[in-house]
Structure formats: structure tokens, C-alpha cells
Design an enzyme around this catalytic site. Structure first.
Site, PDB file in Angstrom:
ATOM      1  N   CYS A 163      13.223  10.914   7.713  1.00 50.25           N
ATOM      2  CA  CYS A 163      13.059  10.433   9.092  1.00 50.25           C
ATOM      3  C   CYS A 163      14.327  10.663   9.907  1.00 50.25           C
ATOM      4  CB  CYS A 163      12.680   8.964   9.093  1.00 50.25           C
ATOM      5  SG  CYS A 163      13.778   7.989   8.086  1.00 50.25           S
ATOM      6  N   LYS A 199       0.861  -1.186   0.000  1.00 51.85           N
ATOM      7  CA  LYS A 199       0.000   0.000   0.000  1.00 51.85           C
ATOM      8  C   LYS A 199       0.896   1.235   0.000  1.00 51.85           C
ATOM      9  CE  LYS A 199      -1.746   2.923   2.580  1.00 51.85           C
ATOM     10  NZ  LYS A 199      -1.833   4.054   1.636  1.00 51.85           N
ATOM     11  N   GLU A 239       8.839  16.092  16.019  1.00 52.97           N
ATOM     12  CA  GLU A 239       9.273  15.958  14.627  1.00 52.97           C
ATOM     13  C   GLU A 239       8.479  16.923  13.748  1.00 52.97           C
ATOM     14  OE1 GLU A 239       8.282  12.341  12.445  1.00 52.97           O
ATOM     15  OE2 GLU A 239      10.349  12.275  11.748  1.00 52.97           O
ATOM     16  N   GLU A 292       9.317   1.300  11.239  1.00 52.86           N
ATOM     17  CA  GLU A 292      10.336   2.353  11.090  1.00 52.86           C
ATOM     18  C   GLU A 292       9.580   3.663  11.207  1.00 52.86           C
ATOM     19  OE1 GLU A 292      13.438   1.554  10.722  1.00 52.86           O
ATOM     20  OE2 GLU A 292      13.269  -0.539  10.135  1.00 52.86           O
TER      21      GLU A 292
END
Ligand code: NAD
Length: 495
Positions: A300, A191, A397, A266
Site C-alpha cells: 500500500c 475474514k 494505484e 487502511e
């Protein structure tokens, strides 16, 4: 401020707007059962790039059933060397279509084409080549236990894998999941992120051309909370490999509990790039700037916190500000462009909100942090000085081109700040004192530590983090272990 962008030159030739991009199930391109579609935009122009079939739980059922048949049938039983050969044929096709794939990724994700050609695409090809080589080297071992028995292990593929991919590196991260899963003999339902489905759909077409049997690699495009959720909760999916945000990661863990799926996550990061007073400040700030501004900060492992020793703090702020101001922002299709837009209006607003938050918290914005123009999601790279460790811009973040520069006194202070967020994906350290950098590398809570460099990844080295950065490792032999399960076999020699 405006950017050099000639909209009349907009390139969409690769993406036929009239043809709906279909799901890929059991080797066939099919429309979703509901007939619904959604649009994917070019983030540089906000124009519709393509219309894509919108899958739902029924489409996931079809894809998982096809993946199960392919797992029980041709893929698992095929000679491992033949599996490797098919993957190598896909490598060749990706090389032949390199320019086309790179342009597609650049248009869909707003990535500068030069960066895609230098990084995303070669990394995807390298990943596939590396795991194609593993396909016939996944061994069990004989483990002697007693004289009257032959005891050994087999390493077997885990089965049907759901691969859920984010939008920041669609091609590369997609391949980090697809390549080891297929090499191990698993089958995959992928996906892609709904904002960036196009490169995966093109790779799947090439995979069929390479001879991948139907059902081995399926793609169901559509919203995460529908398609992703259906995959995560599906009783016939054996493993979920996910890259994305910590919030969605938590939900995936809960959903996977139903049939105890294996999960690797992750997730995000708030990585510290620590510059000591004896470092090469020019090299450190150059790497720190690309460590946060590469891919418009949507990385990331972005070095979103630069920690500078008090003796060099002002110089670091000054140099980072100058580097931010020098970045060439513009049309991602232009090979001279270094920074493109961020991915979406939502992401742009979230980043601009953080710029406001930082200013209200009392940090000093030395440059950037504004929308550029009125078309496309362009943001000028931002540098915050006088950032305190406790501020939200230092803890959360942002996932955009915003760096927080934080002052530290000594080694212990640097380590405390570096390790003081919920994340632990990566860290960097700059110093000529080899004892100091080694002490830092040992004590940093991070899955990767860069010493006098920043940002490199290689499929041969493990990749991942702990805590809010997730768990499990991708890459190297760790990924082979993720997609296989050892089995112990006992044979009585006295019958
Ligand atoms: P996201 O979590 O919103 O989406 C990631 C994927 O999950 C998308 O395909 C999305 O459609 C899907 N999804 C959304 N809701 C879902 C649900 N309820 N169930 C199942 N799937 C669902 O993340 P994003 O915004 O696409 O990506 C940015 C995030 O990814 C950042 O936090 C970033 O740090 C992280 N990231 C981590 C790494 C790493 O290696 N650790 C790499 C890249 C990105």
C-alpha cells in the site's frame, strides 16, 4: 524471458491437499453450513494448494455469537495480565513454528521466503509481543472535577471486532488487527482475503494451543462480498477494522452505518519518493527500487511515483532501470529469490493493462512490464520514464512492480506533484538540505514521511492515511484507542 523454476521440486508438503481447511468458530474447526468449498492456488505454479471451507452469512452469525459469548464471558473478565500471558504464549509458539509459518505464507501469497523471514514474520511477532505488553497497562485516570465527587475514567473494550484482511501481507496485517484487539479485551471474527487464508488458520490453531478461550478468535473464510459483507452489516459487531481497496472501504462505511459501528480503514496509496539534486543518488535509487519492487509492488505504501529533480532525472531513470533488470525473480521458496509472482491472474492482467495504458499515454517504458513464462503470475519489474503528473499511471494505484518516474523543477513543484493524487498514505524525500526535507515533511499530505530512507514501518509508530488512503491509525497507542471506549464515572462523596 523465462525464470529459473524447477517445478518438480515444488513444495506443498506443509499443506495437505486432501484435508479441507475448516472455519474456526468457538474454538472448533468446523465446515461451513452450506458445505461449499473453494480452492486457494500457489501463485508461482497456479496449482491448487488447499481446499478451504467457504463461509456465508449463517457462518458469520455463528462466529459473531461465539465472539459475543466469549466477550461477555472469559475474555473480558479475565485479569488483564493473564490475557497478556496468553498472547505471550502465542508469541513463543509462533517462534517455535517460524519456518513452517513462513513457508505457508510464501506458498500461499507467492512471497519470497527470505522476505517473509526477514520482514513479515518478525513484524507479526513483534506486533504481538508489543501488544501483549499493553494488555495490563490500559488505564483510565482520575480526573478531579469538584470537591464533593470522585470522577474518573475507565477504558473499556469495544466488544466484537470484525477484522477484514487483504492478501498482500496476510500474516502481518492480520496481526496488526488481532493483537491490539485481543490485548484490549475485545473478541475477533477475522475474514482473511480468499486468496490467502492459510497463515491465519494456522495462527488460530496455535492461539488455541496457547490457551486462548473458545470464541475469542474466530475465522470465517470465504468471499468478501459474502462473508465480509455479512460481518460489516451484522448488528452484533461493534467495530470493523479493514485494510484493502478504497472501493470496498466505501461500501464498508455505508454498511457500518446500520448500527453505527466504529470503523477504521487502511486503504490504498500512490506514494511519492522525491529525489532532490543534492541527494545521495546511489542510496536514493537503491531504496526507490526496493520501495516499489518489494513484494512485487503489492504494497500500500509502495513508492510507485519517483519524483526526480530535472538535474538528476536521467541518472535516476538509468539507475532504476539497471536495478530493475538486476532483480532476481523466481521460485519464492528459493532463499535467493528477491521477487516472486503477483498474487493472481486477475492482478497480473490488471498490472499488464496499466503497462499498456502508460505506453498509450506516451510514457516511455525503459524496461519490464511483461509476463515472464506461461506458468505462474510472474511480471518483469517495469520502469516508466517521461511520465506526466496527470497520466493515469501517475494517479491510479497499480499495485504491482511498475514505477513512474516524474521530473520536477524545484521544491514547490515537487510538493505540488507529491500531494496531487487522491491518496495520502506515505511519502519519501531525499536531500542533504535539512531545512528542505523538514519543510517537505511538514507539508507532505501523508501519514508517514521517510527522510533519506524509504519503506520502514514499526508497530510503535502510527500507521495510516487520509482521503482515499482511509482514516484512523493502526499501531502504537492509537490502536489501543481504536479498540477501547472511555467511560466517565461520577461518585458522590457526600452520601
Ligand atoms: P480488497 O479491498 O479487494 O479486499 C480486502 C479484503 O476485503 C479481502 O479480505 C476481501 O475479501 C474483503 N472484501 C471484498 N469485498 C468486500 C465487501 N463487499 N465487504 C467486505 N469485505 C470485502 O483489497 P485487496 O485487493 O485484498 O488488497 C489490495 C488493496 O489493499 C490495495 O488497494 C492496497 O493499497 C490496500 N492496502 C492498504 C494497506 C494500508 O495499510 N493502507 C495495506 C495493505 C493493502
Amino acid at each position: 524471458m523465462s525464470i529459473a523454476y524447477d517445478y518438480s521440486q515444488e513444495k506443498t508438503s506443509l499443506v495437505s491437499r486432501s484435508a479441507e481447511k475448516l472455519l474456526l468458530i468457538d474454538g472448533q474447526r468446523v465446515a461451513s453450513l452450506s458445505g461449499r468449498t473453494f480452492n486457494t492456488l500457489n501463485p508461482a505454479t497456479e496449482q491448487v494448494l488447499a481446499t478451504i471451507s467457504e463461509g456465508n452469512a449463517d457462518d458469520v452469525d455463528r462466529a459473531v455469537a461465539a465472539a459475543r459469548r466469549a466477550f461477555d464471558g472469559p475474555w473480558r473478565t479475565m485479569r488483564a495480565s493473564e490475557r497478556g500471558q496468553i498472547l505471550l504464549r502465542l508469541v513463543e509458539l509462533m517462534k517455535q513454528h517460524a519456518d513452517e509459518i513462513a513457508e505457508l505464507e510464501s506458498l500461499d501469497a507467492g512471497k519470497p521466503i527470505a522476505g517473509v523471514l526477514r520482514q513479515d514474520l518478525p513484524a507479526a511477532i513483534d506486533t504481538l509481543t508489543y501488544y501483549a505488553g499493553w494488555a495490563d497497562k490500559i488505564h483510565g485516570e482520575v480526573v478531579p472535577t469538584r470537591d464533593e465527587a470522585l470522577t474518573y475514567t475507565l477504558r473499556e473494550p469495544v466488544g466484537v471486532v470484525a477484522a477484514i484482511v487483504p492478501w498482500n501481507f496476510p500474516l502481518m496485517i492480520g496481526m496488526w488487527k488481532l493483537a491490539p484487539a485481543l490485548a484490549c479485551g475485545c473478541t475477533v471474527v477475522m475474514k482473511p482475503a480468499e486468496l490467502t487464508s492459510l497463515s491465519a488458520l494456522r495462527i488460530a490453531e496455535l492461539a488455541l494451543e496457547a490457551g486462548l478461550p473458545p470464541g475469542v478468535f474466530n475465522i470465517v473464510t470465504g468471499p468478501g462480498r459474502v462473508v465480509g459483507d455479512a460481518l460489516v452489516n451484522h448488528p452484533d459487531v461493534d467495530k470493523v477494522t479493514f485494510t484493502g481497496s478504497p472501493g470496498v472501504g466505501r461500501g464498508i462505511l455505508r454498511g457500518a452505518a446500520g448500527n453505527f459501528k466504529r470503523v477504521s480503514l487502511e486503504l490504498g496509496g500512490k506514494s511519492a519518493n522525491v529525489i532532490f539534486e543534492d541527494a545521495d543518488i546511489d542510496a536514493a535509487t537503491k531504496a526507490a527500487a526496493s520501495g516499489i519492487f518489494f513484494n512485487a509492488g503489492q504494497v500500500c505504501s509502495a513508492g510507485s511515483r519517483v519524483l526526480a529533480h530535472e538535474a538528476v532525472y536521467d541518472e535516476v531513470v538509468e539507475r532504476l532501470t539497471a536495478r530493475a533488470n538486476a532483480i532476481r525473480i523466481g521460485n519464492p521458496q528459493d532463499r535467493a529469490t528477491v521477487m516472486g509472482p503477483v498474487i493472481s491472474e486477475k492482478q497480473m492482467k490488471s498490472i499488464l493493462d496499466y503497462v499498456d495504458i502508460g505506453q498509450k499515454e506516451g510514457a516511455l517504458l525503459t524496461t519490464g512490464g511483461e509476463r515472464i513464462g506461461t506458468r505462474g503470475y510472474f511480471i518483469s519489474p517495469a520502469v516508466f520514464a517521461n511520465v506526466k503528473h496527470e497520466m493515469r499511471i501517475s494517479q491510479e494505484e497499480i499495485f504491482g512492480p511498475v514505477v513512474s518516474v516524474i521530473k520536477f523543477k524545484d521544491e514547490a513543484d515537487a510538493l505540488r506533484i507529491a500531494n496531487g493524487t487522491a491518496y495520502s498514505l506515505a511519502a519519501g524525500v531525499w536531500s542533504h538540505d535539512m531545512g528542505r526535507v523538514q519543510r517537505f515533511a511538514k507539508k507532505a499530505r501523508a501519514g508517514t514521511v521517510w527522510i533519506n530512507t524509504y519503506g520502514y514501518t514499526d508497530v510503535r509508530l502510527p500507521w495510516g492515511g487520509e482521503r482515499d488512503s482511509g482514516f484512523g491509525r493502526e499501531h502504537g497507542s492509537a490502536a489501543i484507542e481504536n479498540f477501547t471506549e472511555p467511560k466517565a464515572v461520577w461518585m458522590n462523596l457526600n452520601v
